[in-house]
Design an enzyme around this catalytic site. Structure first.
Site, PDB file in Angstrom:
ATOM      1  CE  LYS A 183      -2.966  -4.275   3.348  1.00  0.00           C
ATOM      2  NZ  LYS A 183      -1.715  -4.257   3.305  1.00  0.00           N
ATOM      3  CG  ASP A 219       2.023  -5.201   6.781  1.00  0.00           C
ATOM      4  OD1 ASP A 219       0.912  -6.238   7.448  1.00  0.00           O
ATOM      5  OD2 ASP A 219       1.757  -4.439   5.820  1.00  0.00           O
TER       6      ASP A 219
END
Length: 478
Positions: A183, A219
């Site tokens: 990311k 997550d």
């Protein structure tokens, strides 16, 4: 949440979806050369079935001890073996570092139906993404301290669950080794280290709060746990946002990389797939386009996270921009000219795709707004229709590949009924993503398999608290 409820009622778009992506017909206003340019994004049923077969093989390799080291879908053991019972109680802190967001939360589990959550989002300096690891964790600790002092928590001994949404090899509930940054992150001195230790050291250096990091989770695990708190049949967690990943409940005996996989008294283990790396070994080349390869080259991790780069919000907008710029260069859109802003890498936000596709057929209110923001003026209807068509091609491939991933997991679990907890901006805010996902999953699954797609509320917050509660209660039993 009112904003997410629209995801479940897209009957208006049903016919449009069928025309565009099931029957292969193209909008009449779109130039045939533009149709040809995006053809690579339109994956048919045969290719989707092939994706499922190849992914199944990779997941089995990730789970098995003998093949784990060379598997691209690592299927990391989360060390979370207990799903929520609804009896968890107490105050817990949660830290959520998920890519484009950073939050600190206080979660108070008062009862099965009463959960109080106070949170604060912090502006994340872009410079920290490529700086030193120490600077990153000092910043996280500083924000945590600010939050604790503001809420008068500095003298309370509080357990903390750390949602760290990057590929981590967990060696315990509170020990996670960073495998690789994704990311856009590339902080020095963190890969190969236990990120819980790095965070706790930063907290202890300050000496101004009594916080103990008791659990680290991905997550996706938080998403599953949070959803399972209200939906006991939730067995899969999915994120489709800045990045993409999934986790699921596996039989402990199949999690061969867990030291006690044959002797554990607990029958289940949540597996963090890290499916974003699917295709890093070349098995997904048949669904990639030349535009995917251009995007890959300009990322901080070329050749890595192949599946994620075909699916997630971080890359979808740039894929659309590259197609549009190619069409402009060939004098097929916008009279062969475009704005300076459109020429900048990453200038076409993935949220623009959701905006453009939210317009009803033949209407362009949101599209006009996007074009105005990009500095593109004087567009004709065929240009707007072509832009919408390109957006739909990119988003539909994302949903199809996500559907392939979920079907692979459901088949692997060999179950006939399941709830899937989902979070992430792409799923939440794209007007058709839910319907596309559901449509293609039904086509791929064997008859009789029932599934429900549910928005998981605050997986990184409530989910982290539930994992922290599991960790604290587990120690209390020892």
């Amino acid at each position: 949440m009112k904003r997410t409820s629209r995801l479940f009622t897209h009957s208006l778009f049903g016919p449009v979806l069928k025309i565009l992506f099931r029957e292969g017909k193209m909008p009449s206003l779109v130039n045939t050369e533009i149709e040809a340019a995006v053809k690579g994004f339109l994956i048919d049923q045969e290719k989707m079935t092939e994706v499922v077969e190849r992914m199944t093989k990779e997941i089995k390799m990730g789970l098995a001890k003998d093949t784990h080291s060379r598997a691209v879908i690592k299927c990391f053991v989360s060390h979370v073996q207990d799903l929520p019972t609804g009896k968890e109680r107490g105050k817990y802190l949660a830290l959520d570092l998920g890519g484009s967001t950073f939050r600190v939360l206080l979660v108070n589990l008062l009862s099965e139906s009463d959960v109080e959550i106070v949170s604060k989002s912090f502006n994340f300096p872009v410079t920290l993404m490529s700086g030193s690891g120490k600077a990153l964790f000092d910043f996280l600790a500083e924000c945590l301290s600010e939050f604790c002092h503001y809420h008068g928590l500095e003298n309370e001994s509080l357990p903390l669950g750390f949602t760290f949404s990057f590929p981590v090899q967990q060696q315990g509930l509170s020990k996670g080794i960073l495998v690789a940054w994704t990311k856009g992150f590339s902080c020095e001195g963190v890969v190969g280290k236990n990120v819980v230790t790095l965070l706790q050291e930063a907290i202890d250096r300050r000496g101004d709060m009594k916080v103990n990091t008791v659990a680290i989770l991905n997550d996706t695990v938080g998403t599953l746990m949070s959803c399972a708190y209200y939906h006991p049949n939730c067995r899969i967690g999915l994120i489709v946002g800045t990045g993409s990943n999934a986790c699921y409940v596996e039989k402990t005996v199949n999690a061969e990389c867990f030291e006690g996989y044959q002797t554990s008294p607990k029958p289940s283990m949540i597996i963090n797939c890290e499916w974003g790396a699917f295709g890093d070994n070349g098995v997904l080349e048949f669904v990639r386009t030349t535009y995917d390869k251009i995007v890959d080259k300009v990322t901080p991790n070329p050749g890595k996270q192949t599946f994620e780069k075909c699916i997630s919000g971080m890359y979808m907008g740039e894929l659309v921009r590259l197609v549009v710029m190619d069409m402009v260069a060939r004098d097929l859109m916008f009279h062969g000219t475009t704005s300076e802003r459109m020429q900048e890498r990453w200038s076409f936000k993935s949220s623009y795709i959701s905006d453009i596709e939210s317009d009803a057929p033949g209407e362009y209110r949101s599209c006009n707004k996007v074009l105005s923001e990009l500095g593109i003026v004087g567009c004709q209807e065929p240009d707007k229709e072509a832009l919408r068509f390109i957006c739909e091609a990119v988003s539909s491939r994302s949903a199809k590949l996500c559907a392939c991933g979920l079907v692979t997991i459901i088949n692997k679990m060999n179950i006939n009924e399941v709830v899937i907890g989902i979070d992430g901006s792409v799923y939440r805010f794209h007007p058709k993503y839910h319907d596309m996902l559901q449509f293609h999953m039904k086509k791929l699954l064997k008859p009789g398999v029932k599934f429900e797609l549910v928005v998981s509320e605050d997986g990184s917050g409530r989910g982290a608290a539930l994992v922290a509660a599991t960790a604290v209660q587990g120690k209390a039993k020892l």
